[in-house]
Design a protein around this motif. Structure first.
Motif, PDB file in Angstrom:
ATOM      1  N   LEU A   1      75.722  41.539  54.138  1.00  0.00           N
ATOM      2  CA  LEU A   1      76.191  40.244  53.650  1.00  0.00           C
ATOM      3  C   LEU A   1      77.005  40.408  52.368  1.00  0.00           C
ATOM      4  O   LEU A   1      78.017  39.732  52.168  1.00  0.00           O
TER       5      LEU A   1
ATOM      6  N   ALA B   1      78.504  39.939  59.048  1.00  0.00           N
ATOM      7  CA  ALA B   1      77.369  39.371  59.782  1.00  0.00           C
ATOM      8  C   ALA B   1      76.524  40.508  60.364  1.00  0.00           C
ATOM      9  O   ALA B   1      76.824  41.687  60.169  1.00  0.00           O
TER      10      ALA B   1
ATOM     11  N   CYS C   1      73.452  41.816  63.659  1.00  0.00           N
ATOM     12  CA  CYS C   1      72.988  41.622  65.036  1.00  0.00           C
ATOM     13  C   CYS C   1      71.635  42.304  65.214  1.00  0.00           C
ATOM     14  O   CYS C   1      71.543  43.532  65.194  1.00  0.00           O
TER      15      CYS C   1
ATOM     16  N   THR D   1      67.976  34.497  58.862  1.00  0.00           N
ATOM     17  CA  THR D   1      68.825  35.574  58.330  1.00  0.00           C
ATOM     18  C   THR D   1      69.705  36.224  59.395  1.00  0.00           C
ATOM     19  O   THR D   1      70.758  36.753  59.090  1.00  0.00           O
TER      20      THR D   1
ATOM     21  N   SER E   1      72.409  36.650  62.156  1.00  0.00           N
ATOM     22  CA  SER E   1      73.609  35.947  62.623  1.00  0.00           C
ATOM     23  C   SER E   1      73.715  36.014  64.138  1.00  0.00           C
ATOM     24  O   SER E   1      74.278  35.136  64.762  1.00  0.00           O
ATOM     25  N   SER E   2      73.218  37.106  64.719  1.00  0.00           N
ATOM     26  CA  SER E   2      73.286  37.229  66.179  1.00  0.00           C
ATOM     27  C   SER E   2      72.133  38.090  66.665  1.00  0.00           C
ATOM     28  O   SER E   2      71.529  38.831  65.893  1.00  0.00           O
TER      29      SER E   2
ATOM     30  N   GLY F   1      71.680  31.396  65.952  1.00  0.00           N
ATOM     31  CA  GLY F   1      72.948  32.134  65.932  1.00  0.00           C
ATOM     32  C   GLY F   1      73.434  32.513  67.321  1.00  0.00           C
ATOM     33  O   GLY F   1      73.007  31.957  68.329  1.00  0.00           O
TER      34      GLY F   1
ATOM     35  N   ARG G   1      79.651  29.733  67.350  1.00  0.00           N
ATOM     36  CA  ARG G   1      78.755  30.847  66.986  1.00  0.00           C
ATOM     37  C   ARG G   1      79.508  32.169  66.972  1.00  0.00           C
ATOM     38  O   ARG G   1      79.233  33.046  66.149  1.00  0.00           O
TER      39      ARG G   1
ATOM     40  N   ALA H   1      81.603  32.323  63.815  1.00  0.00           N
ATOM     41  CA  ALA H   1      80.758  32.513  62.626  1.00  0.00           C
ATOM     42  C   ALA H   1      80.441  33.992  62.380  1.00  0.00           C
ATOM     43  O   ALA H   1      79.948  34.352  61.304  1.00  0.00           O
ATOM     44  N   LEU H   2      80.711  34.867  63.356  1.00  0.00           N
ATOM     45  CA  LEU H   2      80.463  36.299  63.181  1.00  0.00           C
ATOM     46  C   LEU H   2      81.625  37.009  62.489  1.00  0.00           C
ATOM     47  O   LEU H   2      81.506  38.172  62.096  1.00  0.00           O
TER      48      LEU H   2
END
Length: 359
Positions: free
Chosen positions: A167, A172, A174, A216, A218-219, A254, A329, A332-333
């Protein structure tokens, strides 16, 4: 009609061909995944990424860059990152129960996340499929030292530390492979592993990090593993796992990215061998936002073109629906904030400090 670009494709070489450009321009293409064969040096990688972005500014350029055995770029200045197990071991090297090992390990994991993210971004790569949240049962042939630890609490805190570093580099993350790939011995690249434990047992152990990290992550990438006590389909093709459990029960909001559709674990659904298009449609209908197809661009890449055409046709026939929420979504990555170029990064005090902390 809402737009949705769910496919993550790859390319065969170190530069784009005309066929690659056409595939990247396709409205269903939302990502490009890079492999070692796409790497020669940093300059080449930056040129490649710049050309990709000139065709599609919003495409997500991703790579499997975890550290240890899974790191695609290792030369021309890239830091050799340790496997995640190294941070779990650091945690356990505690001086007399004082917690100093844990503190040092979390700081080192943040340093590794920052270096990983900043180096990739300096070469214009957007995103890495990391961290592994699988538990280290010592059984899995494919996970092994890629896992932080056996204890889901340690895994969660160390993963959160690594994600904090990512971050800080504007990247992002996974979490993979939901709900857990660590308990099974088989490798889902070549086999379909089966985990016969109860849902209660899996939620108490393997899936616990997904709940603890729901704010926390993102994916999330589901495992090509079948958990027959929960569903007859592998997790990435199971609405029960993705919608009811991951989103409903564990509160994850996410992106869900299916594992590679060309893996053996994705080619059999309900006991029937399926095409890449059928697998992609099944994954999207089960709740995946993005579906990667890897290593099929080699040769004439016919499988890639068939998937693009097949998914287009399936959309027109209403076999799956484009989802605006999925597209949001995906977007957003993409990384946040400006990236330092390589030379500026090398001289940056935060980067130099981080390098000193990595085991």
């Amino acid at each position: 009609m809402s737009h949705h670009a769910p496919l993550i494709l790859d390319i065969a070489g170190t530069a784009l061909t005309e066929a690659d450009r056409v595939r990247l321009e396709h409205p269903l293409t939302g990502g490009l995944i890079l492999f070692q064969r796409n790497w020669h040096d940093r300059e080449q990688l930056e040129l490649l990424c710049a050309e990709v972005k000139s065709i599609r500014p919003d495409i997500l350029i991703c790579v499997d860059h975890e550290g240890g055995p899974v790191q695609r770029f290792r030369t021309d200045g890239f830091t050799h990152l340790p496997p995640m197990r190294a941070f779990g071991e650091m945690w356990m090297k505690d001086k007399g129960g004082t917690g100093t090992g844990a503190m040092a390990a979390t700081n080192a994991a943040t340093a590794a996340g920052y270096v990983l993210g900043a180096e990739l971004r300096a070469c214009a790569v957007d995103f890495s499929f990391t961290p592994v949240l699988d538990l280290d049962y010592g059984e899995s042939s494919v996970i092994g030292k890629r896992a932080f630890h056996r204890d889901p609490r340690l895994v969660s805190v160390l993963a959160k530390s690594l994600m904090h570093g990512l971050l800080r580099a504007g990247m992002a993350n996974c979490g993979k492979h939901f709900p857990g790939h660590g308990f099974v011995t088989a490798d889902s690249h070549v086999d379909i592993p089966v985990d016969k434990r109860s849902l209660k047992a899996i939620l108490a152990e393997d899936a616990a990090p997904y709940e603890w990290l729901s704010t926390t992550l993102s994916s999330v990438m589901p495992a090509h593993v079948i958990y027959p006590k929960v569903d007859s389909r592998p997790a990435g093709f199971s609405s029960r796992w993705l919608n009811d459990i991951l989103r409903g029960q564990l509160g994850f909001g996410g992106a869900v990215i299916s594992d590679d559709l060309s893996m053996a674990g994705a080619r059999l659904i309900d006991g029937r061998e399926v095409s890449f298009t059928e697998a992609a449609v099944a994954a999207l209908n089960a709740g995946c936002d993005l579906v990667p197809l890897c290593n099929q661009s080699l040769g004439d890449g016919r499988a890639v073109d068939e998937l693009l055409a097949g998914l287009d046709e399936a959309l027109a026939k209403g076999q799956w629906r484009a989802s605006e929420a999925s597209e949001q979504r995906r977007l957003a990555l993409l990384p946040v904030g400006p990236a330092l170029d390589w030379d500026s990064l090398m001289a940056h005090p935060d980067y130099m400090r981080a390098l000193d902390l990595i085991p």
